[in-house]
Enzyme design. Sequence first.
Site, PDB file in Angstrom:
ATOM      1  N   ASP A  31      -6.748   0.264  -8.695  1.00 52.65           N
ATOM      2  CA  ASP A  31      -7.911   1.144  -8.889  1.00 52.65           C
ATOM      3  C   ASP A  31      -8.623   0.888 -10.217  1.00 52.65           C
ATOM      4  O   ASP A  31      -9.731   1.385 -10.436  1.00 52.65           O
ATOM      5  CB  ASP A  31      -7.479   2.610  -8.818  1.00 52.65           C
ATOM      6  CG  ASP A  31      -7.022   3.005  -7.418  1.00 52.65           C
ATOM      7  OD1 ASP A  31      -7.396   2.314  -6.449  1.00 52.65           O
ATOM      8  OD2 ASP A  31      -6.283   4.002  -7.296  1.00 52.65           O
ATOM      9  N   SER A  50       0.841  -1.198   0.000  1.00 58.05           N
ATOM     10  CA  SER A  50       0.000   0.000   0.000  1.00 58.05           C
ATOM     11  C   SER A  50       0.874   1.245   0.000  1.00 58.05           C
ATOM     12  O   SER A  50       1.671   1.462   0.919  1.00 58.05           O
ATOM     13  CB  SER A  50      -0.905  -0.006   1.239  1.00 58.05           C
ATOM     14  OG  SER A  50      -1.373   1.300   1.498  1.00 58.05           O
ATOM     15  N   ARG A  93     -15.250  -3.154  -3.358  1.00 59.03           N
ATOM     16  CA  ARG A  93     -15.369  -3.164  -4.828  1.00 59.03           C
ATOM     17  C   ARG A  93     -15.561  -4.562  -5.413  1.00 59.03           C
ATOM     18  O   ARG A  93     -15.893  -4.678  -6.593  1.00 59.03           O
ATOM     19  CB  ARG A  93     -14.166  -2.450  -5.472  1.00 59.03           C
ATOM     20  CG  ARG A  93     -14.251  -0.957  -5.305  1.00 59.03           C
ATOM     21  CD  ARG A  93     -13.160  -0.217  -6.065  1.00 59.03           C
ATOM     22  NE  ARG A  93     -13.324   1.217  -5.892  1.00 59.03           N
ATOM     23  CZ  ARG A  93     -12.354   2.111  -5.999  1.00 59.03           C
ATOM     24  NH1 ARG A  93     -11.130   1.718  -6.282  1.00 59.03           N
ATOM     25  NH2 ARG A  93     -12.599   3.395  -5.828  1.00 59.03           N
TER      26      ARG A  93
HETATM   27  C1  S3P Z   1      -3.115   5.783  -3.463  1.00 58.18           C
HETATM   28  C2  S3P Z   1      -2.764   4.488  -3.228  1.00 58.18           C
HETATM   29  C3  S3P Z   1      -3.666   3.361  -3.469  1.00 58.18           C
HETATM   30  C4  S3P Z   1      -4.855   3.731  -4.352  1.00 58.18           C
HETATM   31  C5  S3P Z   1      -5.452   5.043  -3.969  1.00 58.18           C
HETATM   32  C6  S3P Z   1      -4.418   6.154  -4.028  1.00 58.18           C
HETATM   33  C7  S3P Z   1      -2.117   6.840  -3.168  1.00 58.18           C
HETATM   34  O1  S3P Z   1      -4.153   2.899  -2.229  1.00 58.18           O
HETATM   35  O2  S3P Z   1      -5.841   2.727  -4.302  1.00 58.18           O
HETATM   36  O3  S3P Z   1      -6.524   5.359  -4.853  1.00 58.18           O
HETATM   37  O4  S3P Z   1      -2.286   7.976  -3.647  1.00 58.18           O
HETATM   38  O5  S3P Z   1      -1.161   6.543  -2.445  1.00 58.18           O
HETATM   39  P1  S3P Z   1      -3.271   1.888  -1.325  1.00 58.18           P
HETATM   40  O6  S3P Z   1      -1.960   2.500  -1.200  1.00 58.18           O
HETATM   41  O7  S3P Z   1      -3.958   1.771  -0.009  1.00 58.18           O
HETATM   42  O8  S3P Z   1      -3.271   0.599  -2.081  1.00 58.18           O
END
Ligand code: S3P
Length: 425
Positions: free
Chosen positions: A310, A162, A341
Amino acid sequence: MTLQGLNGVIQVPGDKSISHRSVMFGSIAEGTTTISGFLPGDDCLSTISCFRKLGVEIEVVNEETVIVKGRGIQGLQEPTEVLDVGNSGTTIRLIMGILSNTAHHHTLIGDESIAKRPMKRVTDPLRSMGIQLDGREEGNFTPLSLRGGNVKGITYKSPVASAQVKSAILLAGLQAEGVTTVIEPEKSRDHTERMLEAFGVQVKEEGLSVSIEGGQTLTGTHIEVPGDISSAAFFLVAGSIISNSQIELKKVGMNPTRTGILDVLLNMGASIEEKNLKTDVAEPFADLVVKSAPLKGTEVGGDLIPRLIDEIPIIALAATQAQGTTVIKDAAELKVKETNRIDTVVNELNKMGANIEATEDGMIIHGGTPLHGASVNSHGDHRIGMMLAVASCIAEGETIIKNREAVSVSYPSFFAHLDKLKGSK
Ligand code: S3P
């Protein structure tokens, strides 16, 4: 009236992840940061609103140009109001890292969807760095309260890939004593690492591990935000599955940690041409031309998942129109996005005649199913709303999308762009 294809040229709005970070890092930099190509979506406006409450002067010159008067890493003020992140998971998780080294008190809240999203993945490691953090269910859910101070570097092995978790810890590490290292199970998007370097901070990357030394300062700079590949994805799929289409998408971000959608669509047989690849302030971008093409089923899993997390709702729609079966696995993270989702994709697309089975960590999509109009719901999730709007273009009969205004979280001009492409043959 049946649709005659989608045709024309569009520039999708700025990348959401990069737009958030440009305001956040500009706020804690010394000096002024100018941002062009900024995404004026609701999520990024929530970030601006939070940093204004922290005393940062942020001028929105026009929708896509923003000037941030940085206050330096120690210069944020104690807010007199709660920090409301709206629908934005990136804002709430990254801001916790940024606020880690001030002894000020902060209360963080968001909307109904944020209240259901797990925060322990960030609050646990930040607590182990010395930050006082609490919230509902032992710090897992909003409202959260945070008081920072005396942060110590850690080495953290994250159980999830993440970028939000990695970024929050690195941003706390930037202000910590010693070195902070985050090790991920798979590589997540690296916009934080790239942008910190653009602000003059040294970040060390080695395979799946990223380290930062505490005590570094950021210097204001110019950030050019490329178009969001996650927004472009809706038109890459629309152009592929709607007959007689040809769409050119200008200046789309091509960061390799985000281009899983291209790998999957090309593997399914899509016709996508890449032109004019360039790099500007740390992020690559290119123009993409998509033409309608017959698709075939595929398998999506493993370390590809963080590179397209996403885009899974729109990949699922593409798979309903492909020949054969598509299996999406290793994607349990889908359950903790703006909606669950797996459930929202399966339930809403099946209402339109798709044949999708939910699994524990993804879904199985039986392709070749014609779709019909139905009454469907975005459930307040921007990406579900846009996916359903593309589905409605190929459905026989009328589709009603409830809560379609949710698209303004990441793509306020989405319906205007869709109308333009419908009419410009
Ligand atoms: C993001 C990281 C992703 C993504 C989110 C935006 C970011 O989430 O799904 O829309 O800007 O760091 P995760 O890091 O929790 O996977």
